[in-house]
Design a protein around this motif. Sequence first.
Motif, PDB file in Angstrom:
ATOM      1  N   GLU A   6      -2.488  12.511  -5.953  1.00 45.27           N
ATOM      2  CA  GLU A   6      -1.719  13.957  -5.296  1.00 45.27           C
ATOM      3  C   GLU A   6      -1.386  14.820  -6.274  1.00 45.27           C
ATOM      4  N   MET A   7      -1.610  16.039  -5.888  1.00 45.39           N
ATOM      5  CA  MET A   7      -1.338  17.248  -6.892  1.00 45.39           C
ATOM      6  C   MET A   7      -0.009  17.447  -7.112  1.00 45.39           C
ATOM      7  N   GLN A   8       0.758  17.048  -6.275  1.00 45.20           N
ATOM      8  CA  GLN A   8       2.381  17.543  -6.161  1.00 45.20           C
ATOM      9  C   GLN A   8       2.915  16.511  -7.126  1.00 45.20           C
ATOM     10  N   ASP A   9       2.798  15.393  -7.003  1.00 47.33           N
ATOM     11  CA  ASP A   9       3.598  14.518  -7.746  1.00 47.33           C
ATOM     12  C   ASP A   9       2.722  13.349  -8.636  1.00 47.33           C
ATOM     13  N   GLY A  10       1.445  13.667  -8.491  1.00 50.29           N
ATOM     14  CA  GLY A  10       0.635  12.685  -9.325  1.00 50.29           C
ATOM     15  C   GLY A  10       0.376  11.205  -8.848  1.00 50.29           C
ATOM     16  N   THR A  11       1.195  11.030  -7.638  1.00 48.88           N
ATOM     17  CA  THR A  11       0.787   9.607  -7.205  1.00 48.88           C
ATOM     18  C   THR A  11      -0.702   9.330  -6.763  1.00 48.88           C
ATOM     19  N   ILE A  12      -1.140   8.232  -7.197  1.00 48.00           N
ATOM     20  CA  ILE A  12      -2.730   7.979  -6.897  1.00 48.00           C
ATOM     21  C   ILE A  12      -2.645   6.955  -5.729  1.00 48.00           C
ATOM     22  N   TYR A  13      -3.580   7.125  -4.746  1.00 44.73           N
ATOM     23  CA  TYR A  13      -3.782   6.272  -3.681  1.00 44.73           C
ATOM     24  C   TYR A  13      -5.248   5.785  -3.592  1.00 44.73           C
ATOM     25  N   THR A  14      -5.453   4.554  -3.232  1.00 40.74           N
ATOM     26  CA  THR A  14      -6.762   4.216  -3.229  1.00 40.74           C
ATOM     27  C   THR A  14      -7.261   3.942  -1.730  1.00 40.74           C
ATOM     28  N   VAL A  15      -8.467   4.510  -1.619  1.00 46.62           N
ATOM     29  CA  VAL A  15      -9.098   4.839  -0.234  1.00 46.62           C
ATOM     30  C   VAL A  15     -10.225   3.892  -0.188  1.00 46.62           C
ATOM     31  N   ASN A  16     -10.377   3.169   0.808  1.00 44.24           N
ATOM     32  CA  ASN A  16     -11.592   2.249   0.995  1.00 44.24           C
ATOM     33  C   ASN A  16     -11.982   2.722   2.395  1.00 44.24           C
ATOM     34  N   LEU A  17     -13.003   3.601   2.298  1.00 40.40           N
ATOM     35  CA  LEU A  17     -13.703   4.288   3.438  1.00 40.40           C
ATOM     36  C   LEU A  17     -14.457   3.006   4.499  1.00 40.40           C
ATOM     37  N   ALA A  18     -15.181   1.957   3.873  1.00 42.80           N
ATOM     38  CA  ALA A  18     -15.866   1.229   4.395  1.00 42.80           C
ATOM     39  C   ALA A  18     -14.993   0.267   5.347  1.00 42.80           C
ATOM     40  N   GLN A  19     -13.831  -0.222   4.549  1.00 46.29           N
ATOM     41  CA  GLN A  19     -12.608  -0.965   5.470  1.00 46.29           C
ATOM     42  C   GLN A  19     -11.627  -0.090   6.421  1.00 46.29           C
ATOM     43  N   ARG A  20     -11.955   1.326   6.216  1.00 46.76           N
ATOM     44  CA  ARG A  20     -10.895   2.265   6.564  1.00 46.76           C
ATOM     45  C   ARG A  20      -9.460   1.692   6.347  1.00 46.76           C
ATOM     46  N   HIS A  21      -9.297   2.127   5.136  1.00 46.06           N
ATOM     47  CA  HIS A  21      -8.072   1.791   4.591  1.00 46.06           C
ATOM     48  C   HIS A  21      -7.669   2.572   3.462  1.00 46.06           C
ATOM     49  N   CYS A  22      -6.202   2.979   3.474  1.00 50.03           N
ATOM     50  CA  CYS A  22      -5.661   4.117   2.611  1.00 50.03           C
ATOM     51  C   CYS A  22      -4.278   3.339   2.149  1.00 50.03           C
ATOM     52  N   ASP A  23      -3.926   3.644   0.886  1.00 48.52           N
ATOM     53  CA  ASP A  23      -2.656   3.187   0.576  1.00 48.52           C
ATOM     54  C   ASP A  23      -1.441   3.755   0.850  1.00 48.52           C
ATOM     55  N   CYS A  24      -1.766   5.036   1.525  1.00 46.26           N
ATOM     56  CA  CYS A  24      -0.432   5.678   2.228  1.00 46.26           C
ATOM     57  C   CYS A  24      -0.230   5.082   3.575  1.00 46.26           C
ATOM     58  N   SER A  25      -0.947   4.354   4.050  1.00 41.24           N
ATOM     59  CA  SER A  25      -0.891   3.619   5.368  1.00 41.24           C
ATOM     60  C   SER A  25      -0.808   4.494   6.710  1.00 41.24           C
ATOM     61  N   HIS A  26      -1.108   5.698   6.553  1.00 43.66           N
ATOM     62  CA  HIS A  26      -0.981   6.592   7.799  1.00 43.66           C
ATOM     63  C   HIS A  26      -2.298   6.268   8.575  1.00 43.66           C
ATOM     64  N   PHE A  27      -3.213   6.226   8.060  1.00 45.14           N
ATOM     65  CA  PHE A  27      -4.553   5.663   8.609  1.00 45.14           C
ATOM     66  C   PHE A  27      -4.396   4.317   9.648  1.00 45.14           C
ATOM     67  N   GLN A  28      -3.713   3.479   8.592  1.00 45.40           N
ATOM     68  CA  GLN A  28      -3.500   2.009   9.571  1.00 45.40           C
ATOM     69  C   GLN A  28      -2.530   2.014  10.603  1.00 45.40           C
ATOM     70  N   VAL A  29      -1.613   3.137  10.542  1.00 43.19           N
ATOM     71  CA  VAL A  29      -0.492   3.046  11.476  1.00 43.19           C
ATOM     72  C   VAL A  29      -0.843   3.932  12.581  1.00 43.19           C
ATOM     73  N   GLU A  30      -1.325   5.257  12.294  1.00 42.57           N
ATOM     74  CA  GLU A  30      -1.481   6.231  13.405  1.00 42.57           C
ATOM     75  C   GLU A  30      -3.084   6.093  13.664  1.00 42.57           C
ATOM     76  N   ARG A  31      -3.800   5.620  13.273  1.00 44.46           N
ATOM     77  CA  ARG A  31      -5.303   5.649  13.262  1.00 44.46           C
ATOM     78  C   ARG A  31      -6.070   7.086  13.316  1.00 44.46           C
ATOM     79  N   LEU A  32      -5.340   7.942  12.412  1.00 40.39           N
ATOM     80  CA  LEU A  32      -5.811   9.316  12.286  1.00 40.39           C
ATOM     81  C   LEU A  32      -6.012   9.316  11.043  1.00 40.39           C
TER      82      LEU A  32
END
Length: 145
Positions: A6-32
């Motif tokens: 993240e450019m704002q606060d430097g937080t690092i998120y791991t994204v796995n496109l194959a498993q459709r997973h992101c550490d922010c949990s937005h994709f898993q919860v909203e499916r967006l």
Amino acid sequence: MFEVREMQDGTIYTVNLAQRHCDCSHFQVERLLCHHMLACCANQRLDWQVYVHDVYKMSEICKVYKGEFVPMGDPSTWDRYEGAKVIANWTLRRATKGRPKSTRYLNEMDSRDMRGPRRCTICGREGHSRSRCPQCAGPSSVRSH
């Protein structure tokens, strides 16, 4: 597997496109798609629409309306309802008239003592406002200002 910073606060998120997973949990919860997944797709020149869940695709939305809707008919022909009686809680009803109630938290500066006494703009006396001025005959009288 990608790491997105993240450019704002430097937080690092791991994204796995194959498993459709992101550490922010937005994709898993909203499916967006979250903006981290979109950044990975843009970086790798991948089509982001592949990762959109089926429930948001127009083909799935159209399936909802493929079924037949049965008309309700005349209410006088309906069977009498014998189930539980639902009683509305009128205290939860939203007020429709008047000025909306402020949701602001008040502090010491909002007290009447800090602002001084209320003064009428018509007669100039303290203790009431122009809407409650005793010099006016009533709410229906025409005032000339």
